[in-house]
Scaffold this motif. Sequence first.
Motif, PDB file in Angstrom:
ATOM      1  N   PRO A  47     -13.326 -15.632   5.412  1.00  0.00           N
ATOM      2  CA  PRO A  47     -13.852 -15.251   6.502  1.00  0.00           C
ATOM      3  C   PRO A  47     -12.643 -15.285   7.530  1.00  0.00           C
ATOM      4  O   PRO A  47     -12.678 -14.350   8.556  1.00  0.00           O
ATOM      5  N   ILE A  48     -11.619 -15.856   7.565  1.00  0.00           N
ATOM      6  CA  ILE A  48     -10.385 -15.919   8.413  1.00  0.00           C
ATOM      7  C   ILE A  48      -9.929 -14.604   8.274  1.00  0.00           C
ATOM      8  O   ILE A  48      -9.418 -13.978   9.140  1.00  0.00           O
ATOM      9  N   THR A  49      -9.508 -14.205   6.907  1.00  0.00           N
ATOM     10  CA  THR A  49      -8.848 -13.087   6.799  1.00  0.00           C
ATOM     11  C   THR A  49      -9.781 -11.626   7.095  1.00  0.00           C
ATOM     12  O   THR A  49      -9.072 -10.679   7.604  1.00  0.00           O
ATOM     13  N   ALA A  50     -10.956 -11.683   7.276  1.00  0.00           N
ATOM     14  CA  ALA A  50     -11.732 -10.746   7.636  1.00  0.00           C
ATOM     15  C   ALA A  50     -12.037 -10.720   9.156  1.00  0.00           C
ATOM     16  O   ALA A  50     -12.679  -9.826   9.464  1.00  0.00           O
ATOM     17  N   GLY A  51     -11.571 -11.578   9.898  1.00  0.00           N
ATOM     18  CA  GLY A  51     -11.550 -11.776  11.300  1.00  0.00           C
ATOM     19  C   GLY A  51     -12.736 -12.084  11.972  1.00  0.00           C
ATOM     20  O   GLY A  51     -13.407 -11.813  13.053  1.00  0.00           O
ATOM     21  N   ILE A  52     -13.671 -12.749  11.136  1.00  0.00           N
ATOM     22  CA  ILE A  52     -14.843 -13.408  11.729  1.00  0.00           C
ATOM     23  C   ILE A  52     -14.831 -14.435  12.532  1.00  0.00           C
ATOM     24  O   ILE A  52     -13.984 -15.253  12.448  1.00  0.00           O
ATOM     25  N   SER A  53     -15.794 -14.265  13.634  1.00  0.00           N
ATOM     26  CA  SER A  53     -15.548 -15.225  14.644  1.00  0.00           C
ATOM     27  C   SER A  53     -15.849 -16.632  14.281  1.00  0.00           C
ATOM     28  O   SER A  53     -16.952 -16.785  13.490  1.00  0.00           O
ATOM     29  N   ASP A  54     -15.386 -17.762  14.688  1.00  0.00           N
ATOM     30  CA  ASP A  54     -15.476 -19.046  14.438  1.00  0.00           C
ATOM     31  C   ASP A  54     -15.119 -19.310  12.972  1.00  0.00           C
ATOM     32  O   ASP A  54     -15.647 -20.257  12.278  1.00  0.00           O
ATOM     33  N   ALA A  55     -14.256 -18.415  12.184  1.00  0.00           N
ATOM     34  CA  ALA A  55     -13.987 -18.837  10.935  1.00  0.00           C
ATOM     35  C   ALA A  55     -12.891 -20.058  10.676  1.00  0.00           C
ATOM     36  O   ALA A  55     -13.192 -20.660   9.626  1.00  0.00           O
ATOM     37  N   ASP A  56     -12.334 -20.226  11.675  1.00  0.00           N
ATOM     38  CA  ASP A  56     -11.674 -21.289  11.487  1.00  0.00           C
ATOM     39  C   ASP A  56     -12.297 -22.749  11.640  1.00  0.00           C
ATOM     40  O   ASP A  56     -12.198 -23.779  10.669  1.00  0.00           O
ATOM     41  N   ASN A  57     -13.439 -22.700  12.359  1.00  0.00           N
ATOM     42  CA  ASN A  57     -14.424 -23.989  12.398  1.00  0.00           C
ATOM     43  C   ASN A  57     -14.995 -23.871  10.918  1.00  0.00           C
ATOM     44  O   ASN A  57     -15.155 -24.928  10.133  1.00  0.00           O
ATOM     45  N   ILE A  58     -15.367 -22.770  10.362  1.00  0.00           N
ATOM     46  CA  ILE A  58     -15.932 -22.714   8.722  1.00  0.00           C
ATOM     47  C   ILE A  58     -14.888 -23.455   7.957  1.00  0.00           C
ATOM     48  O   ILE A  58     -15.169 -24.127   7.078  1.00  0.00           O
ATOM     49  N   PHE A  59     -13.532 -22.996   7.969  1.00  0.00           N
ATOM     50  CA  PHE A  59     -12.521 -23.664   7.150  1.00  0.00           C
ATOM     51  C   PHE A  59     -12.398 -24.931   7.327  1.00  0.00           C
ATOM     52  O   PHE A  59     -12.234 -25.801   6.500  1.00  0.00           O
ATOM     53  N   ASN A  60     -12.551 -25.168   8.412  1.00  0.00           N
ATOM     54  CA  ASN A  60     -12.070 -26.475   8.894  1.00  0.00           C
ATOM     55  C   ASN A  60     -13.146 -27.570   8.299  1.00  0.00           C
ATOM     56  O   ASN A  60     -13.030 -28.594   7.678  1.00  0.00           O
ATOM     57  N   VAL A  61     -14.530 -27.074   8.395  1.00  0.00           N
ATOM     58  CA  VAL A  61     -15.478 -27.869   7.738  1.00  0.00           C
ATOM     59  C   VAL A  61     -15.439 -28.063   6.276  1.00  0.00           C
ATOM     60  O   VAL A  61     -15.574 -29.010   5.570  1.00  0.00           O
ATOM     61  N   VAL A  62     -15.162 -26.896   5.566  1.00  0.00           N
ATOM     62  CA  VAL A  62     -14.917 -27.037   4.127  1.00  0.00           C
ATOM     63  C   VAL A  62     -13.927 -27.790   3.624  1.00  0.00           C
ATOM     64  O   VAL A  62     -14.076 -28.535   2.918  1.00  0.00           O
ATOM     65  N   PHE A  63     -12.948 -27.681   4.289  1.00  0.00           N
ATOM     66  CA  PHE A  63     -11.626 -28.478   4.165  1.00  0.00           C
ATOM     67  C   PHE A  63     -12.133 -29.876   4.212  1.00  0.00           C
ATOM     68  O   PHE A  63     -11.411 -30.809   3.371  1.00  0.00           O
ATOM     69  N   PHE A  64     -12.744 -30.331   5.264  1.00  0.00           N
ATOM     70  CA  PHE A  64     -13.014 -31.766   5.474  1.00  0.00           C
ATOM     71  C   PHE A  64     -13.938 -32.110   4.489  1.00  0.00           C
ATOM     72  O   PHE A  64     -13.724 -33.255   3.900  1.00  0.00           O
ATOM     73  N   ILE A  65     -14.827 -31.279   4.105  1.00  0.00           N
ATOM     74  CA  ILE A  65     -15.820 -31.817   3.107  1.00  0.00           C
ATOM     75  C   ILE A  65     -15.047 -32.132   1.805  1.00  0.00           C
ATOM     76  O   ILE A  65     -15.555 -32.867   0.858  1.00  0.00           O
ATOM     77  N   VAL A  66     -14.157 -31.115   1.276  1.00  0.00           N
ATOM     78  CA  VAL A  66     -13.681 -31.139   0.139  1.00  0.00           C
ATOM     79  C   VAL A  66     -12.521 -32.544  -0.036  1.00  0.00           C
ATOM     80  O   VAL A  66     -12.848 -33.176  -1.146  1.00  0.00           O
ATOM     81  N   LEU A  67     -12.188 -32.408   1.195  1.00  0.00           N
ATOM     82  CA  LEU A  67     -10.878 -33.517   1.205  1.00  0.00           C
ATOM     83  C   LEU A  67     -11.704 -35.149   0.965  1.00  0.00           C
ATOM     84  O   LEU A  67     -11.440 -36.093   0.284  1.00  0.00           O
ATOM     85  N   THR A  68     -12.854 -35.082   1.722  1.00  0.00           N
ATOM     86  CA  THR A  68     -13.587 -36.284   1.701  1.00  0.00           C
ATOM     87  C   THR A  68     -14.308 -36.597   0.354  1.00  0.00           C
ATOM     88  O   THR A  68     -14.269 -37.791  -0.114  1.00  0.00           O
ATOM     89  N   SER A  69     -14.802 -35.594  -0.250  1.00  0.00           N
ATOM     90  CA  SER A  69     -15.566 -35.674  -1.655  1.00  0.00           C
ATOM     91  C   SER A  69     -14.303 -36.086  -2.664  1.00  0.00           C
ATOM     92  O   SER A  69     -14.516 -36.887  -3.355  1.00  0.00           O
ATOM     93  N   VAL A  70     -13.054 -35.516  -2.467  1.00  0.00           N
ATOM     94  CA  VAL A  70     -12.162 -35.744  -3.490  1.00  0.00           C
ATOM     95  C   VAL A  70     -11.415 -37.269  -3.109  1.00  0.00           C
ATOM     96  O   VAL A  70     -11.451 -37.981  -4.181  1.00  0.00           O
ATOM     97  N   LEU A  71     -11.366 -37.690  -2.188  1.00  0.00           N
ATOM     98  CA  LEU A  71     -10.990 -39.029  -1.784  1.00  0.00           C
ATOM     99  C   LEU A  71     -12.086 -39.974  -2.285  1.00  0.00           C
ATOM    100  O   LEU A  71     -11.756 -40.986  -2.854  1.00  0.00           O
ATOM    101  N   LEU A  72     -13.170 -39.757  -1.942  1.00  0.00           N
ATOM    102  CA  LEU A  72     -14.271 -40.825  -2.427  1.00  0.00           C
ATOM    103  C   LEU A  72     -14.347 -40.820  -3.891  1.00  0.00           C
ATOM    104  O   LEU A  72     -14.560 -42.123  -4.413  1.00  0.00           O
TER     105      LEU A  72
END
Length: 90
Positions: A47-72
């Motif tokens: 979504p970031i490369t496609a220029g979709i609005s709020d794509a950075d928020n999507i990325f941040n949420v996905v990154f946080f969920i993945v990071l939290t999952s891996v840590l736990l």
Amino acid sequence: MVEHFFIARPVSVFISFAFSRYRLREKLFISWVGLRGSVPIVLATFPITAGISDADNIFNVVFFIVLTSVLLQGLTLAPAARWLGLAELN
């Protein structure tokens, strides 16, 4: 997401290792430990490369969920290995 951890990943591991010499406990551990996170993070960049609005928020949420999952999950590796009788004590 829960289905992925408890159904899809073990099924794929057991199919992949069907003709291997790994024991049941080892296959269970591999299904718990498996590589996680790279695909969702890569897909979240689309979504970031496609220029979709709020794509950075999507990325941040996905990154946080993945990071939290891996840590736990990482915190459970040693107890899981002990529970399955795969840990070597020094």
